[in-house]
Design a protein around this motif. Structure first.
Motif, PDB file in Angstrom:
ATOM      1  N   ASP A  76       0.774  -1.208   0.000  1.00 28.01           N
ATOM      2  CA  ASP A  76       0.000   0.000   0.000  1.00 28.01           C
ATOM      3  C   ASP A  76       0.828   1.293   0.000  1.00 28.01           C
ATOM      4  O   ASP A  76       0.284   2.368   0.288  1.00 28.01           O
ATOM      5  CB  ASP A  76      -0.901   0.029   1.236  1.00 28.01           C
ATOM      6  CG  ASP A  76      -0.095   0.105   2.545  1.00 28.01           C
ATOM      7  OD1 ASP A  76       1.062  -0.321   2.563  1.00 28.01           O
ATOM      8  OD2 ASP A  76      -0.636   0.574   3.559  1.00 28.01           O
ATOM      9  N   VAL A  77       2.097   1.218  -0.326  1.00 27.27           N
ATOM     10  CA  VAL A  77       2.888   2.452  -0.370  1.00 27.27           C
ATOM     11  C   VAL A  77       2.724   3.176  -1.697  1.00 27.27           C
ATOM     12  O   VAL A  77       3.346   4.195  -1.945  1.00 27.27           O
ATOM     13  CB  VAL A  77       4.387   2.165  -0.133  1.00 27.27           C
ATOM     14  CG1 VAL A  77       4.632   1.650   1.265  1.00 27.27           C
ATOM     15  CG2 VAL A  77       4.929   1.194  -1.169  1.00 27.27           C
ATOM     16  N   VAL A  78       1.868   2.662  -2.555  1.00 25.50           N
ATOM     17  CA  VAL A  78       1.558   3.279  -3.837  1.00 25.50           C
ATOM     18  C   VAL A  78       2.838   3.523  -4.637  1.00 25.50           C
ATOM     19  O   VAL A  78       3.199   4.656  -4.959  1.00 25.50           O
ATOM     20  CB  VAL A  78       0.777   4.602  -3.653  1.00 25.50           C
ATOM     21  CG1 VAL A  78       0.258   5.094  -4.988  1.00 25.50           C
ATOM     22  CG2 VAL A  78      -0.392   4.414  -2.711  1.00 25.50           C
ATOM     23  N   HIS A  79       3.524   2.451  -4.938  1.00 19.14           N
ATOM     24  CA  HIS A  79       4.694   2.549  -5.815  1.00 19.14           C
ATOM     25  C   HIS A  79       4.338   1.927  -7.162  1.00 19.14           C
ATOM     26  O   HIS A  79       3.961   0.766  -7.231  1.00 19.14           O
ATOM     27  CB  HIS A  79       5.898   1.820  -5.227  1.00 19.14           C
ATOM     28  CG  HIS A  79       7.074   1.812  -6.167  1.00 19.14           C
ATOM     29  ND1 HIS A  79       7.929   2.882  -6.294  1.00 19.14           N
ATOM     30  CD2 HIS A  79       7.496   0.892  -7.063  1.00 19.14           C
ATOM     31  CE1 HIS A  79       8.837   2.611  -7.208  1.00 19.14           C
ATOM     32  NE2 HIS A  79       8.598   1.408  -7.699  1.00 19.14           N
ATOM     33  N   MET A  80       4.448   2.718  -8.217  1.00 17.00           N
ATOM     34  CA  MET A  80       4.137   2.230  -9.550  1.00 17.00           C
ATOM     35  C   MET A  80       5.184   2.745 -10.518  1.00 17.00           C
ATOM     36  O   MET A  80       5.636   3.893 -10.422  1.00 17.00           O
ATOM     37  CB  MET A  80       2.749   2.701  -9.998  1.00 17.00           C
ATOM     38  CG  MET A  80       2.417   2.350 -11.442  1.00 17.00           C
ATOM     39  SD  MET A  80       0.723   2.829 -11.895  1.00 17.00           S
ATOM     40  CE  MET A  80      -0.189   1.541 -11.072  1.00 17.00           C
ATOM     41  N   GLU A  81       5.586   1.889 -11.446  1.00 18.03           N
ATOM     42  CA  GLU A  81       6.515   2.325 -12.484  1.00 18.03           C
ATOM     43  C   GLU A  81       6.178   1.635 -13.792  1.00 18.03           C
ATOM     44  O   GLU A  81       5.646   0.530 -13.814  1.00 18.03           O
ATOM     45  CB  GLU A  81       7.964   2.038 -12.078  1.00 18.03           C
ATOM     46  CG  GLU A  81       8.283   0.589 -11.790  1.00 18.03           C
ATOM     47  CD  GLU A  81       9.689   0.419 -11.260  1.00 18.03           C
ATOM     48  OE1 GLU A  81      10.408  -0.460 -11.794  1.00 18.03           O
ATOM     49  OE2 GLU A  81      10.073   1.142 -10.324  1.00 18.03           O
ATOM     50  N   PHE A  82       6.476   2.328 -14.885  1.00 18.45           N
ATOM     51  CA  PHE A  82       6.164   1.844 -16.222  1.00 18.45           C
ATOM     52  C   PHE A  82       7.454   1.587 -16.984  1.00 18.45           C
ATOM     53  O   PHE A  82       8.394   2.376 -16.899  1.00 18.45           O
ATOM     54  CB  PHE A  82       5.326   2.875 -16.985  1.00 18.45           C
ATOM     55  CG  PHE A  82       4.014   3.185 -16.337  1.00 18.45           C
ATOM     56  CD1 PHE A  82       2.879   2.466 -16.671  1.00 18.45           C
ATOM     57  CD2 PHE A  82       3.919   4.178 -15.382  1.00 18.45           C
ATOM     58  CE1 PHE A  82       1.661   2.748 -16.070  1.00 18.45           C
ATOM     59  CE2 PHE A  82       2.707   4.471 -14.780  1.00 18.45           C
ATOM     60  CZ  PHE A  82       1.579   3.747 -15.126  1.00 18.45           C
ATOM     61  N   LEU A  83       7.496   0.506 -17.717  1.00 15.62           N
ATOM     62  CA  LEU A  83       8.657   0.204 -18.538  1.00 15.62           C
ATOM     63  C   LEU A  83       8.498   0.830 -19.910  1.00 15.62           C
ATOM     64  O   LEU A  83       7.374   1.048 -20.373  1.00 15.62           O
ATOM     65  CB  LEU A  83       8.853  -1.305 -18.680  1.00 15.62           C
ATOM     66  CG  LEU A  83       9.610  -1.990 -17.530  1.00 15.62           C
ATOM     67  CD1 LEU A  83       8.790  -1.969 -16.250  1.00 15.62           C
ATOM     68  CD2 LEU A  83       9.990  -3.413 -17.910  1.00 15.62           C
ATOM     69  N   GLU A  84       9.614   1.109 -20.539  1.00 14.68           N
ATOM     70  CA  GLU A  84       9.580   1.662 -21.882  1.00 14.68           C
ATOM     71  C   GLU A  84       8.941   0.667 -22.838  1.00 14.68           C
ATOM     72  O   GLU A  84       8.969  -0.546 -22.619  1.00 14.68           O
ATOM     73  CB  GLU A  84      11.001   1.999 -22.350  1.00 14.68           C
ATOM     74  CG  GLU A  84      11.714   3.054 -21.510  1.00 14.68           C
ATOM     75  CD  GLU A  84      11.058   4.407 -21.613  1.00 14.68           C
ATOM     76  OE1 GLU A  84      10.433   4.673 -22.665  1.00 14.68           O
ATOM     77  OE2 GLU A  84      11.157   5.198 -20.661  1.00 14.68           O
ATOM     78  N   GLN A  85       8.345   1.199 -23.900  1.00 12.79           N
ATOM     79  CA  GLN A  85       7.685   0.351 -24.890  1.00 12.79           C
ATOM     80  C   GLN A  85       8.631  -0.739 -25.385  1.00 12.79           C
ATOM     81  O   GLN A  85       9.755  -0.465 -25.796  1.00 12.79           O
ATOM     82  CB  GLN A  85       7.220   1.212 -26.079  1.00 12.79           C
ATOM     83  CG  GLN A  85       6.359   0.476 -27.082  1.00 12.79           C
ATOM     84  CD  GLN A  85       4.955   0.216 -26.559  1.00 12.79           C
ATOM     85  OE1 GLN A  85       4.463   0.951 -25.726  1.00 12.79           O
ATOM     86  NE2 GLN A  85       4.320  -0.824 -27.047  1.00 12.79           N
ATOM     87  N   GLY A  86       8.197  -1.993 -25.309  1.00 11.63           N
ATOM     88  CA  GLY A  86       8.999  -3.107 -25.790  1.00 11.63           C
ATOM     89  C   GLY A  86       9.894  -3.734 -24.744  1.00 11.63           C
ATOM     90  O   GLY A  86      10.457  -4.806 -24.982  1.00 11.63           O
ATOM     91  N   GLN A  87      10.034  -3.107 -23.576  1.00 10.53           N
ATOM     92  CA  GLN A  87      10.895  -3.657 -22.536  1.00 10.53           C
ATOM     93  C   GLN A  87      10.124  -4.607 -21.635  1.00 10.53           C
ATOM     94  O   GLN A  87       8.905  -4.512 -21.495  1.00 10.53           O
ATOM     95  CB  GLN A  87      11.495  -2.538 -21.683  1.00 10.53           C
ATOM     96  CG  GLN A  87      12.555  -1.711 -22.376  1.00 10.53           C
ATOM     97  CD  GLN A  87      13.246  -0.762 -21.418  1.00 10.53           C
ATOM     98  OE1 GLN A  87      12.838  -0.594 -20.272  1.00 10.53           O
ATOM     99  NE2 GLN A  87      14.306  -0.124 -21.884  1.00 10.53           N
ATOM    100  N   THR A  88      10.841  -5.538 -21.029  1.00 13.55           N
ATOM    101  CA  THR A  88      10.266  -6.443 -20.037  1.00 13.55           C
ATOM    102  C   THR A  88      11.114  -6.379 -18.773  1.00 13.55           C
ATOM    103  O   THR A  88      12.249  -5.898 -18.793  1.00 13.55           O
ATOM    104  CB  THR A  88      10.232  -7.892 -20.559  1.00 13.55           C
ATOM    105  OG1 THR A  88      11.562  -8.296 -20.929  1.00 13.55           O
ATOM    106  CG2 THR A  88       9.301  -8.005 -21.771  1.00 13.55           C
ATOM    107  N   MET A  89      10.549  -6.868 -17.690  1.00 12.34           N
ATOM    108  CA  MET A  89      11.257  -6.830 -16.419  1.00 12.34           C
ATOM    109  C   MET A  89      12.406  -7.840 -16.413  1.00 12.34           C
ATOM    110  O   MET A  89      12.238  -9.001 -16.784  1.00 12.34           O
ATOM    111  CB  MET A  89      10.283  -7.145 -15.280  1.00 12.34           C
ATOM    112  CG  MET A  89      10.905  -7.100 -13.898  1.00 12.34           C
ATOM    113  SD  MET A  89      11.479  -5.437 -13.441  1.00 12.34           S
ATOM    114  CE  MET A  89       9.895  -4.603 -13.160  1.00 12.34           C
ATOM    115  N   ASN A  90      13.592  -7.375 -16.014  1.00  9.94           N
ATOM    116  CA  ASN A  90      14.730  -8.268 -15.859  1.00  9.94           C
ATOM    117  C   ASN A  90      15.278  -8.124 -14.435  1.00  9.94           C
ATOM    118  O   ASN A  90      14.786  -7.316 -13.637  1.00  9.94           O
ATOM    119  CB  ASN A  90      15.817  -7.986 -16.902  1.00  9.94           C
ATOM    120  CG  ASN A  90      16.292  -6.536 -16.884  1.00  9.94           C
ATOM    121  OD1 ASN A  90      16.332  -5.891 -15.824  1.00  9.94           O
ATOM    122  ND2 ASN A  90      16.641  -6.011 -18.045  1.00  9.94           N
TER     123      ASN A  90
END
Length: 217
Positions: A76-90
């Motif tokens: 619930d600390v409201v942490h959100m992030e978006f990856l660049e188009q075409g990227q996946t989490m590594n």
């Protein structure tokens, strides 16, 4: 698999019985998911009433837009992030995410020590990588044991993502959805997040009672 699920449910229930609501308050849960530029209603939502003698309507294949973004969320600390188009989490990016979460914890949970929060994430890569384990030790976060392939025991899967995708469904948005997802997320009250975690206890009990079988069967 069922034995592992039952054992972990029993462990978590023991902690809940010992600490009560404090155990739930300590949980910091999160995951990642895709958001499409256009997510159409399911077929059932578009059905119209027809008389049995009416001609069959022409059907078009409706699919989600090819444009999509991958976002990671922890609450619930409201942490959100978006990856660049075409990227996946590594693994490297995930370790960076953990460090960012730690900074937000220190900002929003100043009344608690560094070791109070318990991180709940899945056990696929990158969360289980050596790099991630090193990052967890560096930021002093403890991961809650989590049984493999158990979306029924993950608040993000059984509560948060369905709520978000219901909001986004059949909705065209610009800027790849960044503002839409973030606006919805930040617009939720603290009770919303509490309501998402609280059913976990009932699900743990049901999974334990069913000897590790899935809750939603």
């Amino acid at each position: 698999m069922k034995v592992q699920r039952k054992d972990m449910c029993s462990q978590h229930l023991e902690r809940y019985n010992a600490d009560g609501e404090l155990f739930l308050q300590r949980i910091l849960t999160g995951d990642e998911s895709w958001a499409h530029n256009y997510d159409p209603y399911r077929k059932a939502h578009s059905m119209k009433y027809r008389h049995k003698t009416s001609p069959s309507p022409r059907k078009y294949k409706v699919v989600a837009s090819a444009r999509k973004i991958l976002f990671t969320v922890f609450w619930d600390v409201v942490h959100m992030e978006f990856l660049e188009q075409g990227q996946t989490m590594n693994c490297e990016r995930y370790a960076s995410t953990l460090r960012a979460i730690k900074l937000r914890l220190r900002r929003f949970r100043r009344d608690r020590t560094d070791t109070d929060s318990i991180l709940q994430h899945d056990n696929a890569r990158p969360p289980t990588s050596r790099q991630t384990q090193d990052a967890l030790r560096q930021v002093k976060l403890t991961a809650l044991p989590y049984p493999a392939y158990s979306p029924d025991l993950a608040p993000s899967d059984y509560f948060w993502f369905p709520q978000l995708k219901k909001y986004l469904r059949d909705h065209h948005y610009d800027n790849d959805g960044y503002l839409d997802v973030h606006r919805w997320y930040c617009g939720q009250s603290s009770e919303f997040f509490v309501d998402g975690v609280r059913p976990l206890v009932k699900r743990l009990k049901l999974c334990d009672y069913r000897v590790g079988d899935y809750v939603e069967k």
